[in-house]
Design a protein around this motif. Sequence first.
Motif, PDB file in Angstrom:
ATOM      1  N   MET A 147       0.117  -1.225   3.430  1.00  0.00           N
ATOM      2  CA  MET A 147       0.324  -2.261   2.414  1.00  0.00           C
ATOM      3  C   MET A 147      -0.977  -3.048   2.225  1.00  0.00           C
ATOM      4  N   GLN A 148      -1.355  -3.285   0.980  1.00  0.00           N
ATOM      5  CA  GLN A 148      -2.609  -3.985   0.723  1.00  0.00           C
ATOM      6  C   GLN A 148      -2.459  -5.483   0.940  1.00  0.00           C
ATOM      7  N   THR A 149      -3.552  -6.114   1.371  1.00  0.00           N
ATOM      8  CA  THR A 149      -3.490  -7.536   1.725  1.00  0.00           C
ATOM      9  C   THR A 149      -3.019  -8.397   0.557  1.00  0.00           C
ATOM     10  N   SER A 150      -3.515  -8.096  -0.619  1.00  0.00           N
ATOM     11  CA  SER A 150      -3.124  -8.906  -1.777  1.00  0.00           C
ATOM     12  C   SER A 150      -1.628  -8.761  -2.044  1.00  0.00           C
ATOM     13  N   ASP A 151      -1.096  -7.560  -1.765  1.00  0.00           N
ATOM     14  CA  ASP A 151       0.339  -7.342  -1.967  1.00  0.00           C
ATOM     15  C   ASP A 151       1.164  -8.119  -0.951  1.00  0.00           C
ATOM     16  N   ILE A 152       0.657  -8.142   0.302  1.00  0.00           N
ATOM     17  CA  ILE A 152       1.366  -8.907   1.335  1.00  0.00           C
ATOM     18  C   ILE A 152       1.425 -10.365   0.908  1.00  0.00           C
ATOM     19  N   GLU A 170      11.065  -3.942 -12.555  1.00  0.00           N
ATOM     20  CA  GLU A 170       9.791  -3.272 -12.330  1.00  0.00           C
ATOM     21  C   GLU A 170       9.301  -3.439 -10.888  1.00  0.00           C
ATOM     22  N   GLN A 171       9.349  -4.693 -10.422  1.00  0.00           N
ATOM     23  CA  GLN A 171       8.853  -4.977  -9.067  1.00  0.00           C
ATOM     24  C   GLN A 171       9.730  -4.331  -8.005  1.00  0.00           C
ATOM     25  N   ASN A 172      11.049  -4.280  -8.284  1.00  0.00           N
ATOM     26  CA  ASN A 172      11.944  -3.625  -7.336  1.00  0.00           C
ATOM     27  C   ASN A 172      11.608  -2.146  -7.195  1.00  0.00           C
ATOM     28  N   VAL A 173      11.338  -1.509  -8.333  1.00  0.00           N
ATOM     29  CA  VAL A 173      11.026  -0.080  -8.312  1.00  0.00           C
ATOM     30  C   VAL A 173       9.673   0.153  -7.647  1.00  0.00           C
ATOM     31  N   GLU A 174       8.800  -0.840  -7.816  1.00  0.00           N
ATOM     32  CA  GLU A 174       7.436  -0.730  -7.298  1.00  0.00           C
ATOM     33  C   GLU A 174       7.399  -0.858  -5.767  1.00  0.00           C
ATOM     34  N   LEU A 175       8.445  -1.483  -5.210  1.00  0.00           N
ATOM     35  CA  LEU A 175       8.425  -1.875  -3.797  1.00  0.00           C
ATOM     36  C   LEU A 175       8.003  -0.754  -2.822  1.00  0.00           C
ATOM     37  N   PRO A 176       8.581   0.460  -2.941  1.00  0.00           N
ATOM     38  CA  PRO A 176       8.168   1.503  -1.989  1.00  0.00           C
ATOM     39  C   PRO A 176       6.674   1.820  -2.091  1.00  0.00           C
ATOM     40  N   LEU A 177       6.148   1.780  -3.328  1.00  0.00           N
ATOM     41  CA  LEU A 177       4.723   2.049  -3.525  1.00  0.00           C
ATOM     42  C   LEU A 177       3.883   0.942  -2.895  1.00  0.00           C
ATOM     43  N   VAL A 178       4.370  -0.311  -3.037  1.00  0.00           N
ATOM     44  CA  VAL A 178       3.652  -1.446  -2.450  1.00  0.00           C
ATOM     45  C   VAL A 178       3.607  -1.290  -0.933  1.00  0.00           C
ATOM     46  N   LEU A 179       4.772  -0.954  -0.358  1.00  0.00           N
ATOM     47  CA  LEU A 179       4.825  -0.798   1.099  1.00  0.00           C
ATOM     48  C   LEU A 179       3.915   0.331   1.555  1.00  0.00           C
ATOM     49  N   ALA A 180       3.776   1.355   0.704  1.00  0.00           N
ATOM     50  CA  ALA A 180       2.930   2.488   1.076  1.00  0.00           C
ATOM     51  C   ALA A 180       1.455   2.202   0.833  1.00  0.00           C
ATOM     52  N   GLY A 181       1.153   1.061   0.177  1.00  0.00           N
ATOM     53  CA  GLY A 181      -0.247   0.699  -0.032  1.00  0.00           C
ATOM     54  C   GLY A 181      -0.914   1.457  -1.170  1.00  0.00           C
ATOM     55  N   VAL A 182      -0.110   1.878  -2.162  1.00  0.00           N
ATOM     56  CA  VAL A 182      -0.679   2.585  -3.312  1.00  0.00           C
ATOM     57  C   VAL A 182      -1.407   1.573  -4.210  1.00  0.00           C
ATOM     58  N   ASP A 183      -2.458   2.013  -4.874  1.00  0.00           N
ATOM     59  CA  ASP A 183      -3.248   1.126  -5.730  1.00  0.00           C
ATOM     60  C   ASP A 183      -2.441   0.582  -6.900  1.00  0.00           C
ATOM     61  N   ARG A 184      -2.818  -0.614  -7.348  1.00  0.00           N
ATOM     62  CA  ARG A 184      -2.077  -1.312  -8.386  1.00  0.00           C
ATOM     63  C   ARG A 184      -1.976  -0.486  -9.690  1.00  0.00           C
ATOM     64  N   ALA A 185      -3.094   0.075 -10.124  1.00  0.00           N
ATOM     65  CA  ALA A 185      -3.112   0.799 -11.400  1.00  0.00           C
ATOM     66  C   ALA A 185      -2.186   2.016 -11.333  1.00  0.00           C
ATOM     67  N   GLU A 186      -2.310   2.742 -10.239  1.00  0.00           N
ATOM     68  CA  GLU A 186      -1.478   3.935 -10.016  1.00  0.00           C
ATOM     69  C   GLU A 186      -0.002   3.545  -9.983  1.00  0.00           C
ATOM     70  N   ARG A 187       0.262   2.414  -9.329  1.00  0.00           N
ATOM     71  CA  ARG A 187       1.648   1.936  -9.223  1.00  0.00           C
ATOM     72  C   ARG A 187       2.246   1.689 -10.583  1.00  0.00           C
ATOM     73  N   LYS A 188       1.517   0.936 -11.405  1.00  0.00           N
ATOM     74  CA  LYS A 188       2.016   0.566 -12.738  1.00  0.00           C
ATOM     75  C   LYS A 188       2.398   1.826 -13.524  1.00  0.00           C
ATOM     76  N   LYS A 189       1.509   2.811 -13.476  1.00  0.00           N
ATOM     77  CA  LYS A 189       1.713   4.032 -14.236  1.00  0.00           C
ATOM     78  C   LYS A 189       3.014   4.714 -13.806  1.00  0.00           C
TER      79      LYS A 189
END
Lengths: 401, 227
Positions: free
Chosen positions: A1-6, B101-120
């Motif tokens: 998880m990225q710091t900014s996301d945390i 959107e943010q709910n769907v994004e959550l697994p990607l956030v936890l996995a540390g995927v980049d923001r741009a890739e996530r949005k797409k």
Amino acid sequence: MQTSDIAAFSIQAATASRGRTILTLLAMAIGVSSVILLISLGDSGRRYVMDQFASLGTNLLIVIPGRSETTGGPPPLLGETPRDLTLDDAIALKQSTAIRRVAPIIAGSAPISFKQLEREMIVLGSSADLFEARRLTMGQGSFLPPGDLDRGGNFCVIGSKGKTELFGNNQALGKWLRIGDRRFRVIGVLADTGVSLGEDLGEVVIIPVATAQSLFNRVSLFRIVVEAVNEDAVGRAKKAILSIIKARHEGEDDITVITQDAVLATFDKIFRTLTLTVGGIAAISLVVAGIMIMNIMLVAISNRRSEIGLLKALGAARSQIMGLFLTESALLSTAGAFFGFILAFSAMKLLAGFFPEYNLALVPWSPFIASGLALGTGIIFGVFPARRAAMLEPALSLSRR
Amino acid sequence: MIRLQQIQRVFQVGEEEVHALRDVDFGADKGEYIAIMGPSGSGKSTLLNILGLLDRPDDGTYELDGIMTTDLNDKEQANVRRHKIGFVFQFFHLVPRLTAEQNVELPLVLAGVDRAERKKRVVETLEAFGIGDRVKHRPDQLSGGQRQRVAIARATIMKPTVILADEHTGNLDRSSGNDVVEILEGLNNQGITLIMVTHDPELGKRARRRIKMVDGRIEEDKKNNQA
């Protein structure tokens, strides 16, 4: 998880429940601001006293009878009492080239009366040298005239507060007042300098030392204030005082010489201790704030059980959950500390406006104390709730709605 | 692909030991469509939790995609959940303060995927489930059917190999329930293994394989060819 996301996740979680967040911030802000304020007040007090001392001149020495340090050697077989400091001792000190002024002091209290008004005041017997040595200023009239120390006189100088109490707004110069059973003519009124060195010179009456000796029927001096010719001569003056008095007291070292340095160092130490003590007391409110953070985090965790279970189901490891909740409590306490700092800063500005003479200011390292304390409390009191969140069984926490 | 052997799960309820699962052996191949049925307390939810690595068996082994999950530590298990398993719950379990959107994004956030890739990926996924116009809505602004679609979008965004659904229509009316089932069946047709727990016999009949659990044991394991 990225710091900014945390950070984003934690901020969103904290702002979602506004009530609890505001309360936590408040508790933290109060805790941090009280620590900063009390430490700063203590520090300002210390600086104030130091400045007062410095303005008195750093080339003062005070001679008091009796010895406060032992120099070794066998104890005397017969009981030894310190010899009194006498007026002749004071006069003898003038021989030294390192010494510019010598002001003997006898202190006592006596009823002072003018017409039907009577006040109990401190009576100082001293000499003209006291004026310069203690950097006094006159409001009206003149100080004791210079002359032989053993010549008395029926005149006195009165402090400004004592003057007001006895004479009101009327002229005091030239009036006769009564100290004990003697009459003294007022020749001067001291300027109102407030409290200096813990002695309120507003309520004293200063009379010639020889007169004070007969008034109190006492020969021994309370102390001798000595002014060295300059700051560098303080050491020489101290040696000279010790040797002169020793010669006059049959070879006994029975006086103590206090230099301004020693007094300063002592006051500095006292004030630092005091500051730390009040700071420590204030830190209790910080602990309370910390416990509040812990409490609120625990409530948040039990409200967010299913969310925690969900995060686990979505692939969050225990360490990640723990990190999220620790971040949240650290953020809460840091934000609280920030507000606390602002609170302390503005309170100090306000106080400084009311009491400009004390030169109040926050201690320069207070932002560091604030952030250190905040992170410390946030993390210490955040660990337990965060661990609890991390240890939740996902299957159990998801089974409830 | 899924291989459970001799799985035991015992819960301590007060003084009593409750055997939720007794010596369960179970296997499933890639792309299967399985319904787990049975009365309350028969252990079907426990079985699903163990399949989803939300619960650890007291004894036995569980192999998923060639990984012996019962040997993994917490972090490694979390990693398997993240990449191989998607969950769909009866109560949706959307985070109320986050948008769709943010709910769907959550697994990607936890996995540390980049923001741009996530949005797409989020936009693509939400579009695919027909809720592209609801991205900025929070769960309380969505209907039950829409919520479950968001949940399914979340479950599939990491491209899992298996989807586990627990009474996923239990909180929906019949028509939106049907929609959701069709979406899941569509995913199954693309090759994702679908395992669901249900009380609903209608729903059970649609599955190609039905497992009936009683008292912590698999009592019946039937292939249903006409479906």
